[in-house]
Design a protein around this motif. Structure first.
Motif, mmCIF file in Angstrom:
data_model
loop_
_atom_site.group_PDB
_atom_site.id
_atom_site.type_symbol
_atom_site.label_atom_id
_atom_site.label_comp_id
_atom_site.label_asym_id
_atom_site.label_seq_id
_atom_site.Cartn_x
_atom_site.Cartn_y
_atom_site.Cartn_z
ATOM 1 N N LEU A 4 49.739 25.457 60.458
ATOM 2 C CA LEU A 4 51.034 25.149 60.068
ATOM 3 C C LEU A 4 51.054 25.741 58.669
ATOM 4 O O LEU A 4 50.349 25.638 57.880
ATOM 5 C CB LEU A 4 51.262 23.515 59.906
ATOM 6 C CG LEU A 4 51.712 22.953 61.165
ATOM 7 C CD1 LEU A 4 51.960 21.425 60.873
ATOM 8 C CD2 LEU A 4 52.942 23.572 61.667
ATOM 9 N N VAL A 6 53.453 25.242 55.201
ATOM 10 C CA VAL A 6 54.514 24.305 54.862
ATOM 11 C C VAL A 6 54.914 24.668 53.455
ATOM 12 O O VAL A 6 53.983 24.652 52.570
ATOM 13 C CB VAL A 6 53.858 22.860 54.982
ATOM 14 C CG1 VAL A 6 54.780 21.680 54.583
ATOM 15 C CG2 VAL A 6 53.319 22.379 56.600
ATOM 16 N N ARG A 7 56.263 24.499 53.105
ATOM 17 C CA ARG A 7 56.673 24.543 51.857
ATOM 18 C C ARG A 7 57.204 23.194 51.320
ATOM 19 O O ARG A 7 58.028 22.671 52.212
ATOM 20 C CB ARG A 7 57.950 25.624 51.738
ATOM 21 C CG ARG A 7 58.248 25.798 50.437
ATOM 22 C CD ARG A 7 59.187 27.094 50.385
ATOM 23 N NE ARG A 7 60.241 26.909 51.061
ATOM 24 C CZ ARG A 7 61.624 26.760 50.787
ATOM 25 N NH1 ARG A 7 62.027 26.569 49.797
ATOM 26 N NH2 ARG A 7 62.716 26.623 51.792
ATOM 27 N N THR A 8 56.767 22.432 50.312
ATOM 28 C CA THR A 8 57.012 21.414 49.889
ATOM 29 C C THR A 8 57.453 21.058 48.414
ATOM 30 O O THR A 8 57.240 22.179 47.977
ATOM 31 C CB THR A 8 55.731 20.467 49.924
ATOM 32 O OG1 THR A 8 54.856 21.013 49.154
ATOM 33 C CG2 THR A 8 54.993 20.349 51.377
ATOM 34 N N ARG A 38 58.772 17.915 52.775
ATOM 35 C CA ARG A 38 58.523 19.085 53.249
ATOM 36 C C ARG A 38 60.111 19.735 53.073
ATOM 37 O O ARG A 38 60.977 19.237 53.278
ATOM 38 C CB ARG A 38 58.261 19.202 54.720
ATOM 39 C CG ARG A 38 56.871 18.606 54.884
ATOM 40 C CD ARG A 38 56.642 18.586 56.443
ATOM 41 N NE ARG A 38 55.228 18.187 56.568
ATOM 42 C CZ ARG A 38 54.640 17.902 57.771
ATOM 43 N NH1 ARG A 38 55.146 18.192 58.866
ATOM 44 N NH2 ARG A 38 53.208 17.494 57.821
ATOM 45 N N GLN A 40 60.144 23.225 54.457
ATOM 46 C CA GLN A 40 60.288 24.074 55.632
ATOM 47 C C GLN A 40 58.645 24.101 56.158
ATOM 48 O O GLN A 40 57.840 24.039 55.504
ATOM 49 C CB GLN A 40 60.418 25.541 54.931
ATOM 50 C CG GLN A 40 60.591 26.805 55.889
ATOM 51 C CD GLN A 40 61.015 28.179 55.215
ATOM 52 O OE1 GLN A 40 61.092 28.230 53.937
ATOM 53 N NE2 GLN A 40 61.529 28.871 56.058
ATOM 54 N N VAL A 41 58.960 24.333 57.593
ATOM 55 C CA VAL A 41 57.872 24.580 58.072
ATOM 56 C C VAL A 41 57.643 25.534 59.398
ATOM 57 O O VAL A 41 58.810 25.592 60.026
ATOM 58 C CB VAL A 41 57.293 22.852 58.884
ATOM 59 C CG1 VAL A 41 56.219 22.949 59.666
ATOM 60 C CG2 VAL A 41 57.289 21.862 57.786
ATOM 61 N N HIS A 43 54.974 27.825 62.072
ATOM 62 C CA HIS A 43 53.500 27.860 62.442
ATOM 63 C C HIS A 43 53.195 29.124 63.066
ATOM 64 O O HIS A 43 53.839 30.325 63.024
ATOM 65 C CB HIS A 43 53.440 27.072 63.888
ATOM 66 C CG HIS A 43 53.956 27.384 65.040
ATOM 67 N ND1 HIS A 43 55.096 27.457 65.313
ATOM 68 C CD2 HIS A 43 53.416 28.213 66.040
ATOM 69 C CE1 HIS A 43 55.361 28.038 66.608
ATOM 70 N NE2 HIS A 43 54.154 28.159 66.892
ATOM 71 N N LYS A 71 51.568 25.562 51.544
ATOM 72 C CA LYS A 71 50.176 25.198 51.972
ATOM 73 C C LYS A 71 50.174 25.588 53.356
ATOM 74 O O LYS A 71 50.994 25.929 54.385
ATOM 75 C CB LYS A 71 50.334 23.549 52.038
ATOM 76 C CG LYS A 71 50.557 22.854 50.890
ATOM 77 C CD LYS A 71 50.614 21.342 51.109
ATOM 78 C CE LYS A 71 50.960 20.608 49.921
ATOM 79 N NZ LYS A 71 51.376 19.184 50.117
ATOM 80 N N TYR A 84 51.127 19.248 67.091
ATOM 81 C CA TYR A 84 51.188 19.323 65.835
ATOM 82 C C TYR A 84 50.245 17.770 65.590
ATOM 83 O O TYR A 84 50.992 16.924 64.963
ATOM 84 C CB TYR A 84 52.281 19.476 65.268
ATOM 85 C CG TYR A 84 53.034 20.618 65.299
ATOM 86 C CD1 TYR A 84 54.412 20.934 65.467
ATOM 87 C CD2 TYR A 84 52.315 21.872 65.148
ATOM 88 C CE1 TYR A 84 54.828 22.062 66.107
ATOM 89 C CE2 TYR A 84 52.656 23.153 65.331
ATOM 90 C CZ TYR A 84 53.975 23.257 65.980
ATOM 91 O OH TYR A 84 54.489 24.316 66.026
#
Length: 89
Positions: A4, A6-8, A38, A40-41, A43, A71, A84
């Motif tokens: 994953l 991830v933009r947080t 979060r 944006q996510v 994969h 991340k 997930y």
């Protein structure tokens, strides 16, 4: 292994919270109990693809300005209907 990306949002911490965590030897942030919001996510199926996507997300303005972070998290395929899930069982 799948990943994953991830933009947080980065949570701000007060100086007193930082000092207390430093003095007590504890953690300032605990992602397992209170994860950052979060934005944006996405994969990826392999590590190279995950790092390429993370590099692309790192060019977003808020990330470059230090208000957000990217991340890369490894995940395991435990069940096809719920891809997930964290950890192993």
């Amino acid at each position: 292994m799948r990943f994953l990306i991830v933009r947080t949002e980065i949570r701000a911490a007060a100086d007193t919270d930082i000092a207390a965590a430093w003095a007590g030897g504890g953690r300032l942030r605990d992602e397992t109990s209170t994860p950052e919001p979060r934005r944006q996510v996405v994969h990826a199926e392999d590590r190279d693809a995950a790092l390429l996507l993370a590099r692309a997300l790192s060019t977003v303005g808020p990330v470059r300005a230090g208000r957000q972070r990217v991340k890369v998290l490894p995940i395991e395929d435990l069940h096809p209907r719920h891809p997930y899930q964290w950890g192993s069982s």
